[in-house]
Design a protein around this motif. Structure first.
Motif, PDB file in Angstrom:
ATOM      1  N   ILE A  29       0.711  -1.214  -0.022  1.00 40.89           N
ATOM      2  CA  ILE A  29       0.017  -0.013   0.060  1.00 40.89           C
ATOM      3  C   ILE A  29       0.949   1.222  -0.119  1.00 40.89           C
ATOM      4  O   ILE A  29       0.440   2.213  -0.590  1.00 40.89           O
ATOM      5  N   GLU A  30       2.002   1.149   0.696  1.00 38.34           N
ATOM      6  CA  GLU A  30       2.868   2.447   0.567  1.00 38.34           C
ATOM      7  C   GLU A  30       3.362   2.534  -0.993  1.00 38.34           C
ATOM      8  O   GLU A  30       3.616   3.718  -1.318  1.00 38.34           O
ATOM      9  N   LYS A  31       3.731   1.689  -1.218  1.00 36.59           N
ATOM     10  CA  LYS A  31       4.148   1.667  -2.749  1.00 36.59           C
ATOM     11  C   LYS A  31       2.973   2.206  -3.523  1.00 36.59           C
ATOM     12  O   LYS A  31       3.400   3.369  -4.480  1.00 36.59           O
ATOM     13  N   PHE A  32       1.763   1.782  -3.572  1.00 38.05           N
ATOM     14  CA  PHE A  32       0.592   2.245  -4.305  1.00 38.05           C
ATOM     15  C   PHE A  32       0.537   3.870  -4.035  1.00 38.05           C
ATOM     16  O   PHE A  32       0.434   4.748  -4.896  1.00 38.05           O
ATOM     17  N   ALA A  33       0.628   4.105  -2.537  1.00 38.56           N
ATOM     18  CA  ALA A  33       0.483   5.647  -2.257  1.00 38.56           C
ATOM     19  C   ALA A  33       1.633   6.565  -3.029  1.00 38.56           C
ATOM     20  O   ALA A  33       1.489   7.641  -3.498  1.00 38.56           O
ATOM     21  N   ARG A  34       2.705   5.967  -2.895  1.00 41.63           N
ATOM     22  CA  ARG A  34       4.008   6.793  -3.212  1.00 41.63           C
ATOM     23  C   ARG A  34       3.774   6.981  -5.082  1.00 41.63           C
ATOM     24  O   ARG A  34       4.053   8.047  -5.511  1.00 41.63           O
ATOM     25  N   GLU A  35       3.320   5.786  -5.786  1.00 42.60           N
ATOM     26  CA  GLU A  35       3.324   5.917  -7.187  1.00 42.60           C
ATOM     27  C   GLU A  35       2.183   6.860  -7.574  1.00 42.60           C
ATOM     28  O   GLU A  35       2.161   7.502  -8.630  1.00 42.60           O
ATOM     29  N   ASN A  36       1.328   6.774  -7.036  1.00 37.73           N
ATOM     30  CA  ASN A  36      -0.220   7.620  -7.225  1.00 37.73           C
ATOM     31  C   ASN A  36      -0.211   8.876  -6.669  1.00 37.73           C
ATOM     32  O   ASN A  36      -0.896   9.907  -6.983  1.00 37.73           O
ATOM     33  N   PHE A  37       0.234   9.138  -5.316  1.00 32.10           N
ATOM     34  CA  PHE A  37       0.225  10.581  -4.754  1.00 32.10           C
ATOM     35  C   PHE A  37       1.546  11.065  -4.390  1.00 32.10           C
ATOM     36  O   PHE A  37       1.639  12.243  -3.716  1.00 32.10           O
ATOM     37  N   GLY A  38       2.746  10.680  -4.659  1.00 27.53           N
ATOM     38  CA  GLY A  38       3.911  11.120  -4.282  1.00 27.53           C
ATOM     39  C   GLY A  38       4.457  10.717  -2.976  1.00 27.53           C
ATOM     40  O   GLY A  38       4.052   9.920  -1.989  1.00 27.53           O
ATOM     41  N   SER A  39       5.668  10.964  -2.694  1.00 27.98           N
ATOM     42  CA  SER A  39       6.556  10.539  -1.525  1.00 27.98           C
ATOM     43  C   SER A  39       5.795  11.199  -0.313  1.00 27.98           C
ATOM     44  O   SER A  39       6.290  10.455   0.948  1.00 27.98           O
ATOM     45  N   GLU A  40       5.019  11.931  -0.309  1.00 28.46           N
ATOM     46  CA  GLU A  40       4.554  12.618   1.142  1.00 28.46           C
ATOM     47  C   GLU A  40       3.077  11.875   1.349  1.00 28.46           C
ATOM     48  O   GLU A  40       2.909  12.312   2.774  1.00 28.46           O
ATOM     49  N   ALA A  41       2.638  10.972   0.689  1.00 26.27           N
ATOM     50  CA  ALA A  41       1.585  10.295   1.017  1.00 26.27           C
ATOM     51  C   ALA A  41       1.989   9.254   2.208  1.00 26.27           C
ATOM     52  O   ALA A  41       2.943   8.388   2.026  1.00 26.27           O
ATOM     53  N   THR A  42       1.175   9.238   2.950  1.00 24.24           N
ATOM     54  CA  THR A  42       1.249   8.231   4.373  1.00 24.24           C
ATOM     55  C   THR A  42      -0.036   7.349   4.659  1.00 24.24           C
ATOM     56  O   THR A  42      -1.107   7.892   4.228  1.00 24.24           O
ATOM     57  N   ILE A  43       0.065   6.304   5.200  1.00 19.69           N
ATOM     58  CA  ILE A  43      -1.020   5.541   5.819  1.00 19.69           C
ATOM     59  C   ILE A  43      -1.542   6.105   7.232  1.00 19.69           C
ATOM     60  O   ILE A  43      -0.467   6.213   7.967  1.00 19.69           O
ATOM     61  N   VAL A  44      -2.683   6.407   7.143  1.00 17.89           N
ATOM     62  CA  VAL A  44      -3.280   6.828   8.654  1.00 17.89           C
ATOM     63  C   VAL A  44      -3.730   5.733   9.254  1.00 17.89           C
ATOM     64  O   VAL A  44      -3.657   5.649  10.311  1.00 17.89           O
ATOM     65  N   SER A  45      -4.692   4.750   8.606  1.00 19.66           N
ATOM     66  CA  SER A  45      -5.249   3.680   9.257  1.00 19.66           C
ATOM     67  C   SER A  45      -5.160   2.575   8.169  1.00 19.66           C
ATOM     68  O   SER A  45      -5.324   2.725   7.350  1.00 19.66           O
ATOM     69  N   LEU A  46      -5.148   1.395   8.798  1.00 21.41           N
ATOM     70  CA  LEU A  46      -5.309  -0.021   7.982  1.00 21.41           C
ATOM     71  C   LEU A  46      -5.923  -1.082   8.621  1.00 21.41           C
ATOM     72  O   LEU A  46      -5.810  -1.388   9.806  1.00 21.41           O
ATOM     73  N   GLN A  47      -6.908  -1.697   8.083  1.00 22.48           N
ATOM     74  CA  GLN A  47      -7.705  -2.727   8.583  1.00 22.48           C
ATOM     75  C   GLN A  47      -7.520  -3.839   7.430  1.00 22.48           C
ATOM     76  O   GLN A  47      -8.022  -3.640   6.273  1.00 22.48           O
ATOM     77  N   ILE A  48      -7.041  -5.065   7.825  1.00 25.88           N
ATOM     78  CA  ILE A  48      -7.114  -6.256   6.758  1.00 25.88           C
ATOM     79  C   ILE A  48      -8.433  -6.801   7.122  1.00 25.88           C
ATOM     80  O   ILE A  48      -8.397  -7.505   8.417  1.00 25.88           O
ATOM     81  N   ARG A  49      -9.341  -6.999   6.197  1.00 29.04           N
ATOM     82  CA  ARG A  49     -10.694  -7.626   6.578  1.00 29.04           C
ATOM     83  C   ARG A  49     -10.385  -9.040   6.436  1.00 29.04           C
ATOM     84  O   ARG A  49     -11.466  -9.888   7.155  1.00 29.04           O
ATOM     85  N   SER A  50      -9.742  -9.558   5.340  1.00 32.34           N
ATOM     86  CA  SER A  50      -9.775 -11.176   5.155  1.00 32.34           C
ATOM     87  C   SER A  50      -8.206 -11.487   4.338  1.00 32.34           C
ATOM     88  O   SER A  50      -7.695 -10.654   3.608  1.00 32.34           O
ATOM     89  N   PHE A  51      -7.779 -12.628   4.735  1.00 35.02           N
ATOM     90  CA  PHE A  51      -6.291 -13.259   4.053  1.00 35.02           C
ATOM     91  C   PHE A  51      -6.288 -14.715   4.156  1.00 35.02           C
ATOM     92  O   PHE A  51      -7.055 -15.189   5.312  1.00 35.02           O
ATOM     93  N   PRO A  52      -5.548 -15.102   3.500  1.00 36.35           N
ATOM     94  CA  PRO A  52      -5.393 -16.601   3.662  1.00 36.35           C
ATOM     95  C   PRO A  52      -4.493 -16.996   4.688  1.00 36.35           C
ATOM     96  O   PRO A  52      -3.845 -15.997   5.426  1.00 36.35           O
ATOM     97  N   SER A  53      -4.602 -18.118   5.279  1.00 37.44           N
ATOM     98  CA  SER A  53      -3.806 -18.418   6.418  1.00 37.44           C
ATOM     99  C   SER A  53      -2.333 -18.257   6.374  1.00 37.44           C
ATOM    100  O   SER A  53      -1.385 -18.017   7.231  1.00 37.44           O
ATOM    101  N   SER A  54      -1.850 -18.377   5.115  1.00 38.28           N
ATOM    102  CA  SER A  54      -0.267 -18.352   4.956  1.00 38.28           C
ATOM    103  C   SER A  54      -0.059 -17.998   3.383  1.00 38.28           C
ATOM    104  O   SER A  54      -0.862 -18.472   2.644  1.00 38.28           O
ATOM    105  N   PHE A  55       0.767 -16.850   3.340  1.00 39.10           N
ATOM    106  CA  PHE A  55       1.071 -16.412   1.963  1.00 39.10           C
ATOM    107  C   PHE A  55       2.436 -15.585   2.033  1.00 39.10           C
ATOM    108  O   PHE A  55       3.026 -15.124   2.979  1.00 39.10           O
ATOM    109  N   ASP A  56       3.254 -15.707   0.759  1.00 37.01           N
ATOM    110  CA  ASP A  56       4.479 -15.072   0.980  1.00 37.01           C
ATOM    111  C   ASP A  56       4.556 -13.833  -0.243  1.00 37.01           C
ATOM    112  O   ASP A  56       5.684 -13.463  -0.148  1.00 37.01           O
TER     113      ASP A  56
END
Length: 222
Positions: A29-56
Motif C-alpha cells: 500500500i505504501e508503494k501504491f501511495a507513492r506511485e499515485n500521490f507522491g512521497s509525502e503520502a502516508t497511511i493513517v489507518s489500515l484494516q485487513i478484512r480477510s486473508f489466507p492463513s499463509s502467503f508470501d
C-alpha cells in the motif's frame, strides 16, 4: 509442560506469520501511495478484512476510493501458487497547510489577508484546487460563497475586472483611415483583451470594441 511449550510455539508461529503478512500488505500500500500521490503520502489507518492463513507474495488486483478512504483487493500467493485473496481497507493522507476562509466570504467579495488563514488538512479529502500562497488569494474576487474554515478553491477566485460596469471610458473608432474618439459607458465588467459592449454617452448608441491596455475601447468599422 510440553503441551504449554507446544502451544507457545504455535502462537509464536502465528504471530510471526501475521507480522510478516502485515508488513507485506503495508509495503504494497505504501508503494501504491507513492506511485499515485507522491512521497509525502502516508497511511493513517489500515484494516485487513480477510486473508489466507499463509502467503508470501501479494499482487494488487483492484482498488476503490472514497476521498481519502481506499479498499484494496490483492491476490495472494504461497511459493508462487495462488492461495486466495487479501482484502484491505485503509485511509491515506497528504498533510499540508492550505488557505481557508477566516470567516464566511460571500460571492463577489474581494479577499484581504485578514479574511484567510492557514490550516493543516489532508489533501486527499479535498476536491478543490487548493491554495498555499497568499498571492493566490489576496485581492481576488470570490466567485462563490466560502464558509468559515472552508478551503479556498482557486477555480472560484478571479482578479478584479480592469473595467467595471458603468465606468466611463474613451472609445477609439476606426473607419478606414479615419479615427474618432467618443466618451462611452461600459455595459459590463471586463478585462483587458476582451470584447466589451459600451454605450455612446452622447448618442446612446450601443457599440462593441476591444478593451486595450490603456483602458480605451478600440472599435473597428464604426
Amino acid at each position: 509442560m510440553k503441551r504449554s511449550i507446544g502451544l507457545m510455539v504455535v502462537l509464536l508461529s502465528i504471530f510471526m506469520s501475521c507480522s510478516f503478512a502485515n508488513e507485506l500488505i503495508k509495503e504494497a500500500i505504501e508503494k501504491f501511495a507513492r506511485e499515485n500521490f507522491g512521497s509525502e503520502a502516508t497511511i493513517v489507518s489500515l484494516q485487513i478484512r480477510s486473508f489466507p492463513s499463509s502467503f508470501d507474495k501479494i499482487q494488487l488486483t483492484s482498488h476503490s476510493r472514497s476521498k481519502s478512504f481506499f479498499s484494496f483487493l490483492f491476490k495472494a500467493y504461497q511459493e508462487e501458487k495462488f492461495c486466495g485473496y487479501v482484502r484491505v481497507e485503509c485511509e491515506l493522507a497528504i498533510f499540508t497547510d492550505v488557505l481557508v476562509a477566516n470567516r464566511t466570504v460571500r460571492s463577489n467579495e474581494v479577499l484581504s489577508e485578514n479574511d484567510v488563514t492557514f490550516q493543516r488538512v489532508n489533501l486527499l479529502t479535498l476536491n478543490v484546487e487548493h491554495c498555499t500562497d497568499l498571492n493566490q488569494v489576496v485581492g481576488k474576487i470570490a466567485r462563490r460563497m466560502f464558509r468559515q474554515n472552508e478551503p479556498l478553491d482557486a477555480r472560484y477566485l478571479a482578479k478584479p475586472p480592469d473595467v467595471k460596469a458603468g465606468q466611463l471610458l474613451i472609445a477609439k473608432v476606426s473607419i478606414g483611415s479615419v479615427f474618432a474618439t467618443a466618451q462611452v459607458r461600459a455595459m459590463r465588467d471586463a478585462y483587458v483583451g476582451e470584447k466589451i459592449s459600451v454605450r455612446n454617452v452622447s448618442s446612446g448608441v450601443l457599440i462593441e470594441g476591444l478593451l486595450q491596455e490603456d483602458l480605451t475601447v478600440l472599435v473597428i468599422g464604426g
